[in-house]
Design an enzyme around this catalytic site. Sequence first.
Site, PDB file in Angstrom:
ATOM      1  N   CYS A 166       0.942  -1.016   0.015  1.00  0.00           N
ATOM      2  CA  CYS A 166       0.142  -0.162   0.010  1.00  0.00           C
ATOM      3  C   CYS A 166       0.708   1.029  -0.268  1.00  0.00           C
ATOM      4  CB  CYS A 166      -1.264   0.246   1.161  1.00  0.00           C
ATOM      5  SG  CYS A 166      -0.236  -0.795   2.777  1.00  0.00           S
ATOM      6  N   HIS A 167       2.090   1.468  -0.125  1.00  0.00           N
ATOM      7  CA  HIS A 167       2.922   2.338   0.483  1.00  0.00           C
ATOM      8  C   HIS A 167       4.419   2.378  -1.250  1.00  0.00           C
ATOM      9  CE1 HIS A 167       6.129   5.245   2.019  1.00  0.00           C
ATOM     10  NE2 HIS A 167       5.165   5.997   2.177  1.00  0.00           N
ATOM     11  N   PHE A 168       4.303   2.455  -1.941  1.00  0.00           N
ATOM     12  CA  PHE A 168       3.047   2.947  -2.202  1.00  0.00           C
ATOM     13  C   PHE A 168       2.795   1.725  -3.989  1.00  0.00           C
ATOM     14  CE2 PHE A 168       5.548   6.518  -1.126  1.00  0.00           C
ATOM     15  CZ  PHE A 168       4.579   7.522  -0.518  1.00  0.00           C
TER      16      PHE A 168
END
Length: 171
Positions: free
Chosen positions: A70-72
């Site tokens: 999720c990052h990124f």
Amino acid sequence: MMNEDGAYSKKDLEASSRGELFGPKGPRLPASNMLMIDRVITMTKDGGMHGKGYVEAELDVHPNLWFFGCHFIDDPVMPGCLGLDAMWQLVGFYLGWLENEGKGRALGVGEVKFKGQVLPDSKKITYCIDFKKVITGKLIMGIADGKVLSDGQQIYTADDLKVGLFKNTSF
């Protein structure tokens, strides 16, 4: 439970998150995904650059760690704030190892510098915490300098990490 050599396994660290390592009144590490440490290699009461205590710990890195997804998206990197939080976690853990009681809270940091990053192909993060001062009494607080290494290369530094232990956290 204070190990004299200061070495703790992942199982020990998980027990800390449940209040089973330093007792129900001792500081706890976060559980599950927010626990950014797999093992503590060593802790000393009088080691480190300032002679006030030292902690060294590690996290094994693999591509399926939760934050990489999720990052990124399409540019996975460990959030720098998680490395900073890991250093705060270790300051609080050290205060518990010294048999202090209370709920740990990060109180601040003087300066943080990021000079590199943790990517999915990294293998190991090493955290090194050098204590400058431990205050005990009505106020319990640890003040330390820290650094984060990825595969042996220093990538973050933090000066004046501060963690306090509190009997009452409803402020």
